[in-house]
Design a protein around this motif. Structure first.
Motif, PDB file in Angstrom:
ATOM      1  N   ALA A 297       0.822  -1.210   0.000  1.00 30.35           N
ATOM      2  CA  ALA A 297       0.000   0.000   0.000  1.00 30.35           C
ATOM      3  C   ALA A 297       0.858   1.263   0.000  1.00 30.35           C
ATOM      4  CB  ALA A 297      -0.931   0.009   1.203  1.00 30.35           C
ATOM      5  N   GLY A 298       2.171   1.114   0.021  1.00 29.31           N
ATOM      6  CA  GLY A 298       3.057   2.266   0.022  1.00 29.31           C
ATOM      7  C   GLY A 298       2.753   3.227  -1.108  1.00 29.31           C
ATOM      8  N   VAL A 299       2.863   4.520  -0.815  1.00 24.54           N
ATOM      9  CA  VAL A 299       2.550   5.549  -1.809  1.00 24.54           C
ATOM     10  C   VAL A 299       3.627   5.555  -2.886  1.00 24.54           C
ATOM     11  CG1 VAL A 299       1.960   7.963  -2.160  1.00 24.54           C
ATOM     12  CG2 VAL A 299       1.463   6.860   0.031  1.00 24.54           C
ATOM     13  N   HIS A 300       3.214   5.550  -4.138  1.00 23.57           N
ATOM     14  CA  HIS A 300       4.113   5.316  -5.266  1.00 23.57           C
ATOM     15  C   HIS A 300       4.739   6.616  -5.785  1.00 23.57           C
ATOM     16  CE1 HIS A 300       5.644   2.504  -8.211  1.00 23.57           C
ATOM     17  NE2 HIS A 300       5.242   3.269  -9.209  1.00 23.57           N
ATOM     18  N   GLY A 301       5.486   6.459  -6.863  1.00 15.95           N
ATOM     19  CA  GLY A 301       5.994   7.565  -7.667  1.00 15.95           C
ATOM     20  C   GLY A 301       6.946   8.489  -6.931  1.00 15.95           C
ATOM     21  N   PRO A 397      -7.702   7.752  -8.940  1.00 19.14           N
ATOM     22  CA  PRO A 397      -6.847   8.874  -8.521  1.00 19.14           C
ATOM     23  C   PRO A 397      -6.598   8.977  -7.020  1.00 19.14           C
ATOM     24  CG  PRO A 397      -9.088   9.652  -8.789  1.00 19.14           C
ATOM     25  CD  PRO A 397      -9.114   8.166  -9.118  1.00 19.14           C
ATOM     26  N   PHE A 398      -7.021   7.976  -6.242  1.00 25.20           N
ATOM     27  CA  PHE A 398      -6.935   8.092  -4.791  1.00 25.20           C
ATOM     28  C   PHE A 398      -5.945   7.083  -4.203  1.00 25.20           C
ATOM     29  CE2 PHE A 398     -11.401   9.078  -6.023  1.00 25.20           C
ATOM     30  CZ  PHE A 398     -11.339  10.448  -5.822  1.00 25.20           C
ATOM     31  N   ILE A 399      -5.418   7.414  -3.031  1.00 23.26           N
ATOM     32  CA  ILE A 399      -4.492   6.518  -2.325  1.00 23.26           C
ATOM     33  C   ILE A 399      -4.926   6.391  -0.865  1.00 23.26           C
ATOM     34  CG2 ILE A 399      -2.518   6.955  -3.841  1.00 23.26           C
ATOM     35  CD1 ILE A 399      -1.502   9.000  -1.827  1.00 23.26           C
ATOM     36  N   GLY A 400      -4.498   5.327  -0.228  1.00 20.69           N
ATOM     37  CA  GLY A 400      -4.822   5.125   1.175  1.00 20.69           C
ATOM     38  C   GLY A 400      -3.866   5.849   2.101  1.00 20.69           C
TER      39      GLY A 400
END
Length: 571
Positions: A297-301, A397-400
């Motif tokens: 679930a780590g935030v990418h980019g 377009p959303f992230i946890g």
């Protein structure tokens, strides 16, 4: 340390020194020991800690247990209307099949789930078996402590079996009296649920009121009461469940327990914790005792984390946080009218000129659950949109947020160079969950005012969340108000169910809730029709009767020489 690769077909026993509180998660192997050498207080206690070690769903290493994560994000959220697998189409397509509810028995995530939790069961069984031998031979453990050890082991075993039961439903029961030869031929044609309840009942009767040694990860009577209540709730036995929930709640006032503290590594041992999987970074910086189940679930980019882009909130979930002019949620999916999409589907020029619509009325829990463009994300800065998304047209377009830690916490609470592997605990049961389960019982038992009081306590707490701001500007019209009345049981039931979704989103409950409520087919198919307007690949999902559970892993059927029978619908 002696390693026992226990799966149900071979039934050996696991011995691990990973523990249940951060102070003793960091144990190192002590060498190989014979069984005779561990029939004593030290050996039995070590085996018990090994049984706790499987709370994080991880047998060894730092990869490969996403499906067995204590958060249950894959089966509990991605299979529901709350989340997408995320990442990219070609990255782990086995997860795509779980999201679309078309898994096959060869799916690797099914076998990982099965093997991890049967390993946990095996460690519990071994602890009890060694304890019995000690009490019959060496007697190095006091009678009082022996009862506690058995209660801890049986509470853990109940948890591991319950997790397996929710996913597979038809599973074999193996306990401390089962020999390896017997285990190979135990069928999965009997209902194991009464045995799970019996284990939890024993734990309620015999666990101490206080955490053993003051270690937060330990089972205690409060944990057992909450869990037994939950087991009764899944049977719709509200009369037995509610008194247990009330005892857990006691006089606690959740309105003074900050919502966000449940997801902060510095405040995670707070008063809301009922049962948690404890995680820690090892002294050498390795992460096999960390929260490896949620690492994807780590935030990418270009985010400070930089990987991995899975477990993305759905459009439907995000819009469910809209509120009406009275500050109440839309209970009949009116939130889908003129849906909020962030900058999804806009041209490059439109995205360059994007401005957050701060006039939208949102429950403030949205921005502590979901990362969206233009809103501050933890201490990372303002979420920029596509730059932090792996593949927008696949996962949205959303992230946890709930599985991530602050950037300022990386140095001591994340694996060096891998900030998506963190020491953040996972709440398996927290007080808000118990309160809303109690509210559900009150509805079904006819006490609508009692149910409303419980729901309003959760909403009053939500209203205290600090608004997200950029340069002094509040980034939404944040409003959440308590209910003035529950006019009838149908309204009350829908309000409780919506509150569970809003409060517990992305924490692994949703799919299982929909199944036990009996509304999963209609909910999933309606969600598929809505969500596919923006992400067409998620269209056409059909929920069949057997979709409420998943197939028995084919590898386990093969190991059993055909003793295990495949679930209906997957044969």
């Amino acid at each position: 340390m002696k390693k026992y690769a226990l799966y149900i077909a071979t039934l050996c026993f696991g011995l691990s020194l990973s523990g249940c509180g951060k102070d003793f998660l960091n144990k190192n192997p002590q060498g190989a020991l014979s069984e005779e050498q561990v029939i004593n207080s030290e050996g039995v206690e070590a085996n018990l800690l090994g049984a706790y070690g499987l709370l994080n769903g991880n047998v060894s290493g730092t990869w490969g247990n996403s499906s067995s994560a204590p958060s249950q994000w894959l089966f509990g959220e991605v299979a529901s209307d709350n989340a997408h697998k995320g990442s990219e189409l070609a990255d782990d397509p086995s997860m795509n099949r779980i999201e679309m509810l078309i898994p096959n028995p060869a799916n690797v995530h099914l076998s990982q789930m099965w093997q991890a939790y049967y390993e946990g069961i095996a460690r519990c069984n071994r602890t009890i078996a060694l304890l019995r031998r000690d009490q019959g031979e060496e007697n190095t453990i006091s009678a009082a402590r022996a009862v506690e050890i058995e209660a801890e082991s049986r509470m853990l075993r109940a948890h591991y079996y319950f997790y397996l039961w929710r996913v597979f439903r038809n599973i074999p029961w193996v306990d401390e009296n089962t020999s390896p030869d017997e285990a190979r031929i135990i069928p999965n044609d009997a209902d194991v649920y009464p045995n799970i309840i019996a284990d939890a009942q024993f734990a309620v009767e015999n666990l101490p009121d206080a955490k053993i040694n003051g270690e937060m990860g330990r089972m205690d009577r409060t944990t057992a009461k909450a869990y037994l209540g939950k087991l009764y709730l899944y049977q719709a036995n509200y009369g037995l469940a509610l008194p247990l929930f009330k005892e857990v709640i006691g006089g606690k006032d959740i309105t003074g327990m900050p919502f966000q503290n449940n997801f902060n590594v510095d405040t995670e041992d707070g008063p809301e914790v009922v049962m948690a999987s404890k995680h820690a970074i090892n002294p050498d910086g390795s992460g096999d005792n960390a929260n490896v189940g949620d690492m994807l679930a780590g935030v990418h980019g270009t985010s400070p984390v930089g990987c991995c882009g899975f477990h993305q909130p759905s459009f439907d979930l995000v819009n469910a946080y809209k509120v009406d002019a009275s500050g109440l949620p839309y209970l009949n999916r009116e939130y889908r009218v003129d849906p909020y999409l962030s900058d999804f589907g806009q041209t490059d020029d439109e995205k360059a000129a994007y401005v957050v619509d701060t006039a939208i009325r949102f429950d403030p829990r949205l921005d502590y659950t979901v990362g969206r463009r233009g809103i501050p994300y933890l201490d990372y800065g303002v979420m920029p949109g596509d730059a932090w998304i792996r593949m927008v047209n696949w996962g949205g377009p959303f992230i946890g947020i709930k599985a991530m830690i602050n950037q300022s916490q990386f140095a001591s609470n994340a694996v060096p160079g891998l900030p998506y592997v963190t020491g953040l605990d996972v709440n398996i049961i927290r007080l808000a969950d118990v309160i809303l389960m109690a509210a559900e019982c009150e509805v079904e038992l006819g006490n609508l005012n009692g149910a409303m009081a419980y729901v309003n306590a959760i909403r009053l707490r939500a209203a205290t969340l600090p608004p997200k701001q950029v340069n002094g500007v509040t980034m939404a019209t944040y409003v959440v108000q308590p209910y003035a009345s529950f006019p009838d049981a149908t309204y009350a039931r829908n309000a409780v169910r919506m509150e569970r979704r809003l409060e517990l989103a992305m924490e692994g409950h949703r799919f299982y809730d929909l199944v036990r409520w009996g509304i999963v087919k209609e909910t999933i198919e309606s969600y598929s029709a809505f969500e596919s307007q923006y992400l067409p690949v998620y269209g056409g999902v059909v929920f069949l009767p057997h979709s409420a559970y998943f197939p028995i892993p084919q590898i386990e059927i093969d190991r059993s020489a055909g003793t295990l029978i495949q679930n209906d619908g997957y044969r």
